[in-house]
Structure formats: structure tokens, C-alpha cells
Enzyme design. Structure first.
Site, PDB file in Angstrom:
ATOM      1  N   CYS A 144       0.817  -1.220   0.000  1.00  0.00           N
ATOM      2  CA  CYS A 144       0.000   0.000   0.000  1.00  0.00           C
ATOM      3  C   CYS A 144       0.845   1.262   0.000  1.00  0.00           C
ATOM      4  O   CYS A 144       0.352   2.340  -0.336  1.00  0.00           O
ATOM      5  CB  CYS A 144      -0.911   0.020   1.215  1.00  0.00           C
ATOM      6  SG  CYS A 144      -1.827  -1.488   1.360  1.00  0.00           S
TER       7      CYS A 144
ATOM      8  N   HIS B 253      -3.831   6.604   3.864  1.00  0.00           N
ATOM      9  CA  HIS B 253      -4.168   5.344   3.187  1.00  0.00           C
ATOM     10  C   HIS B 253      -5.547   4.896   3.664  1.00  0.00           C
ATOM     11  O   HIS B 253      -5.846   4.927   4.855  1.00  0.00           O
ATOM     12  CB  HIS B 253      -3.104   4.297   3.513  1.00  0.00           C
ATOM     13  CG  HIS B 253      -3.438   2.939   3.000  1.00  0.00           C
ATOM     14  ND1 HIS B 253      -3.881   2.734   1.712  1.00  0.00           N
ATOM     15  CD2 HIS B 253      -3.398   1.706   3.591  1.00  0.00           C
ATOM     16  CE1 HIS B 253      -4.109   1.438   1.532  1.00  0.00           C
ATOM     17  NE2 HIS B 253      -3.818   0.797   2.660  1.00  0.00           N
TER      18      HIS B 253
ATOM     19  N   ASN C  54     -10.356  -0.789   0.155  1.00  0.00           N
ATOM     20  CA  ASN C  54      -8.903  -0.606   0.196  1.00  0.00           C
ATOM     21  C   ASN C  54      -8.315  -1.062  -1.140  1.00  0.00           C
ATOM     22  O   ASN C  54      -8.316  -2.251  -1.450  1.00  0.00           O
ATOM     23  CB  ASN C  54      -8.349  -1.439   1.366  1.00  0.00           C
ATOM     24  CG  ASN C  54      -6.834  -1.357   1.482  1.00  0.00           C
ATOM     25  OD1 ASN C  54      -6.157  -0.854   0.592  1.00  0.00           O
ATOM     26  ND2 ASN C  54      -6.303  -1.873   2.568  1.00  0.00           N
TER      27      ASN C  54
HETATM   28  N1  ACO Z   1     -18.657 -10.095   8.691  1.00  0.00           N
HETATM   29  C1  ACO Z   1     -19.183 -10.447   9.881  1.00  0.00           C
HETATM   30  N2  ACO Z   1     -18.420 -10.796  10.927  1.00  0.00           N
HETATM   31  C2  ACO Z   1     -17.105 -10.796  10.770  1.00  0.00           C
HETATM   32  C3  ACO Z   1     -16.493 -10.477   9.562  1.00  0.00           C
HETATM   33  C4  ACO Z   1     -17.330 -10.106   8.491  1.00  0.00           C
HETATM   34  N3  ACO Z   1     -16.856  -9.749   7.295  1.00  0.00           N
HETATM   35  N4  ACO Z   1     -15.163 -10.575   9.700  1.00  0.00           N
HETATM   36  C5  ACO Z   1     -14.921 -10.948  10.964  1.00  0.00           C
HETATM   37  N5  ACO Z   1     -16.115 -11.112  11.613  1.00  0.00           N
HETATM   38  C6  ACO Z   1     -16.334 -11.507  12.991  1.00  0.00           C
HETATM   39  C7  ACO Z   1     -15.171 -12.264  13.577  1.00  0.00           C
HETATM   40  O1  ACO Z   1     -15.239 -13.624  13.269  1.00  0.00           O
HETATM   41  C8  ACO Z   1     -15.327 -11.985  15.051  1.00  0.00           C
HETATM   42  O2  ACO Z   1     -16.304 -12.859  15.561  1.00  0.00           O
HETATM   43  P1  ACO Z   1     -16.091 -13.535  17.011  1.00  0.00           P
HETATM   44  O3  ACO Z   1     -16.017 -12.391  17.968  1.00  0.00           O
HETATM   45  O4  ACO Z   1     -17.302 -14.394  17.160  1.00  0.00           O
HETATM   46  O5  ACO Z   1     -14.817 -14.293  16.905  1.00  0.00           O
HETATM   47  C9  ACO Z   1     -15.920 -10.582  15.093  1.00  0.00           C
HETATM   48  O6  ACO Z   1     -16.473 -10.344  13.795  1.00  0.00           O
HETATM   49  C10 ACO Z   1     -14.918  -9.508  15.408  1.00  0.00           C
HETATM   50  O7  ACO Z   1     -13.797  -9.698  14.551  1.00  0.00           O
HETATM   51  P2  ACO Z   1     -12.542  -8.814  14.689  1.00  0.00           P
HETATM   52  O8  ACO Z   1     -11.445  -9.373  13.832  1.00  0.00           O
HETATM   53  O9  ACO Z   1     -12.249  -8.570  16.133  1.00  0.00           O
HETATM   54  O10 ACO Z   1     -13.054  -7.458  14.042  1.00  0.00           O
HETATM   55  P3  ACO Z   1     -12.333  -6.088  14.028  1.00  0.00           P
HETATM   56  O11 ACO Z   1     -13.186  -5.083  14.661  1.00  0.00           O
HETATM   57  O12 ACO Z   1     -10.893  -6.198  14.463  1.00  0.00           O
HETATM   58  O13 ACO Z   1     -12.319  -5.759  12.473  1.00  0.00           O
HETATM   59  C11 ACO Z   1     -10.912  -5.762  10.517  1.00  0.00           C
HETATM   60  C12 ACO Z   1     -11.630  -6.605  11.554  1.00  0.00           C
HETATM   61  C13 ACO Z   1     -11.959  -4.952   9.799  1.00  0.00           C
HETATM   62  C14 ACO Z   1     -10.202  -6.680   9.570  1.00  0.00           C
HETATM   63  C15 ACO Z   1      -9.928  -4.814  11.251  1.00  0.00           C
HETATM   64  O14 ACO Z   1      -9.132  -5.543  12.129  1.00  0.00           O
HETATM   65  C16 ACO Z   1      -9.025  -4.078  10.278  1.00  0.00           C
HETATM   66  O15 ACO Z   1      -9.468  -3.282   9.480  1.00  0.00           O
HETATM   67  N6  ACO Z   1      -7.704  -4.293  10.387  1.00  0.00           N
HETATM   68  C17 ACO Z   1      -6.724  -3.634   9.536  1.00  0.00           C
HETATM   69  C18 ACO Z   1      -6.713  -4.278   8.216  1.00  0.00           C
HETATM   70  C19 ACO Z   1      -5.770  -3.593   7.281  1.00  0.00           C
HETATM   71  O16 ACO Z   1      -5.410  -2.467   7.455  1.00  0.00           O
HETATM   72  N7  ACO Z   1      -5.391  -4.323   6.260  1.00  0.00           N
HETATM   73  C20 ACO Z   1      -4.604  -3.883   5.182  1.00  0.00           C
HETATM   74  C21 ACO Z   1      -3.265  -3.368   5.566  1.00  0.00           C
HETATM   75  S1  ACO Z   1      -2.109  -3.278   4.326  1.00  0.00           S
HETATM   76  C22 ACO Z   1      -2.894  -2.795   2.993  1.00  0.00           C
HETATM   77  O17 ACO Z   1      -3.651  -1.879   3.033  1.00  0.00           O
HETATM   78  C23 ACO Z   1      -2.654  -3.544   1.702  1.00  0.00           C
END
Ligand code: ACO
Length: 334
Positions: free
Chosen positions: A118, A260, A291
Site C-alpha cells: 500500500c 491510506h 482498500n
Molecule cells: N462479517 C461479519 N463478521 C465478521 C467479519 C465479516 N466480514 N469478519 C470478521 N467477523 C467476525 C469475527 O469472526 C469476530 O467474531 P467472534 O467475535 O465471534 O470471533 C468478530 O467479527 C470480530 O472480529 P474482529 O477481527 O475482532 O473485528 P475487528 O473489529 O478487528 O475488524 C478488521 C476486523 C476490519 C479486519 C480490522 O481488524 C481491520 O481493518 N484491520 C486492519 C486491516 C488492514 O489495514 N489491512 C490492510 C493493511 S495493508 C494494505 O492496506 C494492503
């Protein structure tokens, strides 16, 4: 040694025609529009055609044509193509060379792909600036073009909902007028110790693709979302502050911040750490794009210039992070 200032002479974008909404994703993985929007700020993303015509170098071609018109340059005025992508058309040759022929460039300009996830666009911009400043080159085309829909695991709801396809380009050239446009401060960084927070372990030298990998889907991008989230907020805030401190500019003097676009909550948290009371001067378009990796910043910049928010003379801060863990910032007077 001569010392020149560089200026963004033109920009362009390409949006793949197909829109994939959160609602449509509900029939692909177990998720909901509400969950995705609340946790990420995304409502829809673009998806490239797999029939051709929207490969990363095609998108780059369309976007560059517009950037050249705005810059009042011809393809042969380009001295170097820097092509940032984690999803190139093919492993060899590099995408920059493919784009060179698509653009009809015959001046044998240098062609280099940047693999910095990214952060690729910001890396490219800062490198181009250094080369223009020293007088080594005059006009550099920086491309960020991604077809992430090919590399995400459409069975993994924690990652596939985040990404989209698209392309943004900028032409950085020597500023021949005395209009004040210039890059004021820049930094690029990486911390390889976090390489497994977001990686693609198989498919190249260490583990060439096998039928089993494809069947199991183990060749797709793997992400540790929570770890990425924490690193992202910290590095975005730190690099922005470093870029500003270097030239004694306060965050409150910046007209527009373009972070970003990985998750709107990451943007909110990083801005809070930076001491911003609100997001009024932060460009956010993740709702419509998701993203798009290296392309998020040039896409957001182009849109905000074209709709009149960003004007010539404004102070603009680009701030990025990505797999690697790469990161970087650019403060410029547009
Ligand atoms: N739909 C419904 N539920 C979901 C989904 C979904 N798409 N994805 C995960 N869940 C569930 C999980 O299973 C979990 O359930 P559980 O509590 O029963 O285990 C619950 O939702 C919470 O999941 P978390 O992973 O804790 O959710 P979080 O609030 O952390 O959000 C996310 C996840 C959106 C991926 C977040 O962590 C994030 O954005 N991280 C950064 C990602 C990033 O920046 N990536 C790219 C970086 S590099 C680049 O840009 C190329």
C-alpha cells in the site's frame, strides 16, 4: 549539483466498471452490510473484469492518458515510469515496461516496478522527487494500479470484504515556474519484523504453486487484521508527525490530509493521535472504493482535486502504511 523543485503536473484515475456492494457480498461470505460499514466504513468496491481490458496496465493506460493531457505532456516526455502494484499483470516483464509500450513511448525511458504494497505510491512519489530535485530526471510517471480481487480469498470474510480494484497515477515534473508548488518533506520506512501480519506465503521461489495449494486456497493473501490495525495507527501518526516536524509545520496548518484508506476507524484513531479534533480536513473515500492498496492515495487526491476541495497552493499530507511493514509520508504544497 543543480537543485530543482518538483510539482504534480497531472493526475488520472481509472475505476473498473463493476461495482460490488456489501449487500452482494452477503451472498458470497457470511457477513452483513451493517457489519462491514460499521467496522470499516466501506459500502462498495470496484472489481476488474477478468475478460481483459481492465488489467492493471490497462487501467494505468487510461489514467495516464488523462494525466498527460492535464500535464500538457506527450508520452515521450516521460523519463521514468514507476509502477507500484502487488498485483502486476504478470510476474515478468515488469508492469512499467508493459505500460511503456501501451503508451507508445519510444524514448526508452527507465521502467521500474515498486513492490511496497500500500505504500508503493508514496514510495514512488518520494523517490521521483529525489531524482527530479537533483536534475537526474525531469518528468516521472508514478502509477498505482491494483487488481486485488484476484489475490484475496473470497472464502475469508475477515479480509475479502476490505479490498477493491482501481488505479491512480500522477506525473511529477520539474517545476519550471516560481509558483511555490513543491514537495516540502518526505519519508519512507519499513519494519520487516511484522512481515507475517500481511503476506502471501506461496507461489514464488520458496514455494512454487501446486495444484494442492490452489485447491486449498493457501496461495491467497493472509492478514492478521488486529495486528495490522495497531501498527497502522501508530505508523500513520508517527510518519505524519516526522514529516511535519522536519519543516516546522503544525498539523493544523495542513489544508488536506490524505491517509491510506484501509479502514475508516484506523484513520479516525491516527488522526486522534495526531491531535485533530475532527476529520473535516481529511479526505476519505473508502466508502465507495474499499482498500485499493497503493492506489488509495492517488485516487483520493485526484477526486478531491477534481471536485474542487484541493486547490493549487494548498498544503497536502499523504500518509501511508502497508504490508512489509512499509510506511511513509509526503508533505507537499500543491
Ligand atoms: N462479517 C461479519 N463478521 C465478521 C467479519 C465479516 N466480514 N469478519 C470478521 N467477523 C467476525 C469475527 O469472526 C469476530 O467474531 P467472534 O467475535 O465471534 O470471533 C468478530 O467479527 C470480530 O472480529 P474482529 O477481527 O475482532 O473485528 P475487528 O473489529 O478487528 O475488524 C478488521 C476486523 C476490519 C479486519 C480490522 O481488524 C481491520 O481493518 N484491520 C486492519 C486491516 C488492514 O489495514 N489491512 C490492510 C493493511 S495493508 C494494505 O492496506 C494492503
Amino acid at each position: 549539483m543543480d537543485f530543482y523543485k518538483s510539482k504534480i503536473l497531472g493526475t488520472g484515475i481509472y475505476a473498473p466498471k463493476k461495482i460490488l456492494t456489501n449487500k452482494e457480498l452477503e451472498s458470497i461470505v457470511e457477513t452483513s452490510d451493517e457489519w462491514i460499514f460499521e467496522r470499516t466504513g466501506i459500502r462498495e468496491r470496484r472489481i476488474c473484469s477478468t475478460e481483459g481490458g481492465e488489467w492493471p496496465t490497462d487501467m494505468a493506460l487510461y489514467a495516464t492518458r488523462d494525466a498527460l493531457v492535464e500535464a500538457k505532456l506527450t508520452p515521450n516526455d516521460i523519463d521514468l515510469i514507476l509502477f507500484a502494484s502487488v498485483t502486476p499483470d504478470v510476474p515478468l516483464p515488469n508492469s512499467a515496461s508493459i505500460l511503456q509500450t501501451k503508451l507508445g513511448i519510444t524514448n526508452e525511458c527507465g521502467c521500474l516496478d515498486i513492490s511496497a504494497a500500500c505504500s508503493g505510491f508514496v514510495y514512488g512519489l518520494n523517490m521521483a522527487n529525489a531524482m527530479i530535485q537533483t536534475g537526474f530526471l525531469k518528468n516521472v510517471l508514478i502509477v498505482a494500479s491494483e487488481m486485488l480481487s484476484r489475490e484475496v480469498d473470497w472464502k475469508d470474510r475477515s479480509s475479502c470484504i476490505l479490498f477493491g480494484d482501481g488505479c491512480g497515477v500522477a506525473i511529477l515534473g520539474r517545476n519550471e515556474s516560481n509558483d511555490g508548488s513543491q514537495i516540502l518533506s518526505s519519508n519512507i520506512h519499513a519494519d520487516g519484523t511484522g512481515k507475517e501480519f500481511f503476506y502471501q506465503p506461496y507461489g514464488r521461489a520458496v514455494a512454487p504453486l501446486t495444484t494442492q495449494m490452489i485447491e486449498e486456497g493457501s496461495h491467497y493473501m493472509k492478514m492478521k487484521g488486529k495486528e495490522m490495525f495497531k501498527v497502522a495507527t501508530r505508523t500513520l501518526a508517527k510518519n505524519a508527525k516526522d514529516a511535519l516536524d522536519k519543516v516546522h509545520v503544525s498539523i493544523n496548518d495542513v489544508n488536506w490530509i490524505i491517509p491510506h484508506q484501509a479502514n475508516v476507524r484506523i484513520i479516525e484513531t491516527a488522526c486522534k493521535i495526531l491531535g485533530l479534533n475532527n476529520l473535516d480536513n481529511v479526505i476519505i473515500n473508502i466508502e465507495r472504493w474499499g482498500n485499493t492498496s497503493a492506489a488509495t492515495i492517488p485516487l483520493a487526491f485526484h477526486e478531491a482535486v477534481k471536485d474542487g476541495r484541493i486547490k493549487r497552493g494548498d498544503l497536502v499530507l499523504f500518509d501511508t502504511f502497508g504490508a512489509g511493514l512499509t510506511s511513509g509520508a509526503t508533505l507537499l504544497r500543491y
